[in-house]
Every structure is written in C-alpha cells, then in structure tokens.
Design an enzyme around this catalytic site. Structure first.
Site, mmCIF file in Angstrom:
data_model
loop_
_atom_site.group_PDB
_atom_site.id
_atom_site.type_symbol
_atom_site.label_atom_id
_atom_site.label_comp_id
_atom_site.label_asym_id
_atom_site.label_seq_id
_atom_site.Cartn_x
_atom_site.Cartn_y
_atom_site.Cartn_z
ATOM 1 N N HIS A 122 0.809 -1.231 0.000
ATOM 2 C CA HIS A 122 0.000 0.000 0.000
ATOM 3 C C HIS A 122 0.836 1.271 0.000
ATOM 4 C CE1 HIS A 122 0.187 0.856 4.405
ATOM 5 N NE2 HIS A 122 0.128 -0.441 4.569
ATOM 6 N N ASP A 134 6.110 0.633 6.538
ATOM 7 C CA ASP A 134 4.663 0.435 6.405
ATOM 8 C C ASP A 134 4.065 1.538 5.537
ATOM 9 O OD1 ASP A 134 2.089 -0.443 6.675
ATOM 10 O OD2 ASP A 134 1.838 0.233 8.739
ATOM 11 N N GLU A 168 -4.888 2.073 2.557
ATOM 12 C CA GLU A 168 -5.073 0.847 3.330
ATOM 13 C C GLU A 168 -5.345 1.211 4.777
ATOM 14 O OE1 GLU A 168 -3.808 -2.329 6.118
ATOM 15 O OE2 GLU A 168 -2.891 -0.391 5.852
ATOM 16 N N GLU A 169 -4.597 2.193 5.266
ATOM 17 C CA GLU A 169 -4.586 2.493 6.705
ATOM 18 C C GLU A 169 -5.915 3.028 7.229
ATOM 19 O OE1 GLU A 169 -2.341 1.472 8.526
ATOM 20 O OE2 GLU A 169 -0.383 1.565 7.559
ATOM 21 N N HIS A 266 3.714 2.728 12.595
ATOM 22 C CA HIS A 266 2.789 3.848 12.843
ATOM 23 C C HIS A 266 3.373 4.927 13.755
ATOM 24 C CE1 HIS A 266 -0.976 1.201 11.782
ATOM 25 N NE2 HIS A 266 -0.055 1.191 10.840
HETATM 26 ZN ZN LIG Z 1 0.597 -1.519 6.292
#
Ligand SMILES: [Zn+2]
Length: 306
Positions: A122, A134, A168-169, A266
């Site tokens: 993503h 991420d 996505e998040e 995150h």
């Molecule tokens: Zn992710």
C-alpha cells in the site's frame, strides 16, 4: 505464538486502540488513553485506525495512544494516586474525502493473459512518519518483482499485475475499490501476494488458499528453505488482497522477521534510515521466486474461476 510473532501479539491487543473509544464512550467515559501497540519501551506514540461503531455522535469521546514509557509512568502514578487528573489536548481532525488512486502496472501473460495474479503493497502511510516499513518496503518489493522478471527475461504464463493500493490504513478503500472494479470488469483473479509486514529479513509466507493449493505451496519448502524461507503456515494474506478471496484464489502474505517491526510501526520513527538494503532485496527476491513458482506450477494453464 504471541511471544514469538509480534504480529500475533499486535492482533491480540489492537482491539483496545480500535474499539476503545466506541466501548468506553458507551459507558460515558470522558476520553480514552491507550498504551501504544509496541513491544519496545520508548517515547514514541503509535497511531492507528479507530472507530466509534454505531455510537451516536453526541457520545463520541476523544481517544489517544501514548508511548509505552508514558503508559508505564501513568500506570505507576495512578496506583499512587487514584484521584490523579489527566489532561490532554488534541488538534487532529477528519477532513472531507479527496480523490486519490491505486497505481497499477502489469506484465501480460503469454499463455493465459486473462488470468491475473496481483503483487502489491500500500502506497499510503500514517503521516507522522515516512511509512518506510509500512508500507514503502512493500511498494518497492512489488515493483522489484516486475523488475526481476524483466531483468531475467521471464515471461509469465499468467498476467502479473503490480498494484500499489491507496488508503489501506484508513479503511482499505483502495483495496475495496480494486476488488469492486475487478468484479464489474469480469476480471479473473487467480491469486495474489502482498508485502505489508515490513522490509526485514525474509522468513516465509502465510498462505490463504484451498487445501490442495495450500499443500502444493507448502511442498515447495525444500526449494524455499535454503533461502531462509521456512515459515509456510496457512493463515491470512494481506488487507489489500483479502477482498479478492475465493475458493480457487490463492492468496499469500509475505512474512519477514517481525521482531523490529513494532519498534517503528505507525510512528515518527518509521523512516527510510530504518530500512536495510540487503534485507529489502532478499525480500524482493523471495517474493519474485514464489510468484515465479506459482505462475509456472500452480495454475497449469487451466482457467480457474474465483
Ligand atoms: Zn501496512
């Protein structure tokens, strides 16, 4: 498993962040503070998705995650003084939707181009960091699968479609749109692989498929093992490819070592300097190898209907 695999640990406790405000709001809480979802003890708060479920707007309460060190201090102080007052001020807000896009490119299959195999990650990330692990690493590895096929002059039998999923998040909106369009356009998705677990040293893959296909992939352990790819358990694949699920759709999640992922996940620490070039490249090669095996041996020129 939760002591070894940090993703299992995360999965086991993340409901406190996701559901905290919805549940506590129902019971009339003023706000909710959660300990960040991490196994490291540091000063970095970890953000992430949360929901109010069907709570009436009037019962919405503020929610925040604090660092693990801060949570430890708060816990100690609360034990000393149960009447402790906690003050927090937030400036976050939800802005109206704005258009954004999935990014798609493909290598057309030579034998059954109508069969599509998705390779993706993503494109979005939480804005307090760069989203390097991420999911920048997943994006780079997806692109590298196409690069490695080209470089080695491998023409896949089936169409290999590289997809950079958007958003996505915050609700897997890009993934949902992609799956909806695939249905509208009558596309035949035979499988997919997602890299969204960080760019650390490869350990294996998680397989989400029917029993026969799961067994076939697991039988490749003798080919993959020498490259450090020992984990071939049945399980989930990835949030972005999961909507493509079907009886004959073979979905795979890339599984690198998970020990350091939640140090960055995150947070403002998820930056490019945390990515090890060699670990990242080994992951790209691992994913490309599995895509090659699946393209060559899993589908046997038969049109598999989802
Ligand atoms: Zn992710």
């Amino acid at each position: 498993d939760t002591l070894l695999n940090t993703f299992s640990a995360y999965g086991g406790c993340v409901d406190q962040r996701v559901q905290g405000a919805a549940i506590c709001g129902k019971f009339g809480a003023k706000g909710v503070i959660v300990r960040s979802m991490t196994n490291s003890i540091d000063d970095f708060p970890h953000t992430g998705t949360m929901t109010y479920n069907d709570l009436p707007r009037a019962q919405y309460i503020p929610a925040a995650a604090i660092s693990s060190k801060a949570a430890n201090a708060l816990s100690t102080d609360l034990k000393k003084n149960p009447n402790l007052k906690f003050f927090f001020k937030q400036s976050c807000q939800t802005l109206p939707d704005a258009p954004s896009y999935n990014v798609v490119g493909e290598i057309t299959g030579t034998e059954t181009p109508e069969n599509i195999f998705v390779v993706g990650g993503h494109l979005d990330s939480w804005d307090l960091g760069e989203g390097a692990h991420d999911d920048g690493t997943g994006i780079v590895q997806s692109l590298e699968v196409a690069y490695l096929f080209k470089k080695n002059k491998i023409r896949p039998k089936n169409t290999i479609r590289i997809v950079f999923f958007m958003n996505e998040e915050n609700g897997t909106r890009g993934a949902k749109k992609y799956a909806a369009l695939a249905k509208t356009n009558n596309e035949n998705h035979i499988g997919g692989i997602e890299s969204d677990a960080g760019g650390h040293t490869p350990r294996g893959f998680s397989i989400q498929a029917n029993t026969a296909n799961t067994k076939l992939l697991q039988s490749w352990k003798k080919l993959l093992g020498p490259y450090g790819l020992h984990d071939l358990d049945a399980g989930g694949s990835g949030a972005d490819i999961a909507p493509l699920q079907g009886e004959n759709v073979t979905l795979v999640g890339y599984r690198p070592d998970s020990q350091r992922y939640f140090d960055y996940h995150h947070t403002s620490r998820d930056t490019f300097d945390k990515v090890n070039k060699r670990e990242l490249a080994l992951g790209s090669a691992s994913i490309a190898s599995l895509v090659y095996l699946m393209d060559k041996y899993l589908y046997n020129n038969t049109l598999l209907k989802p």
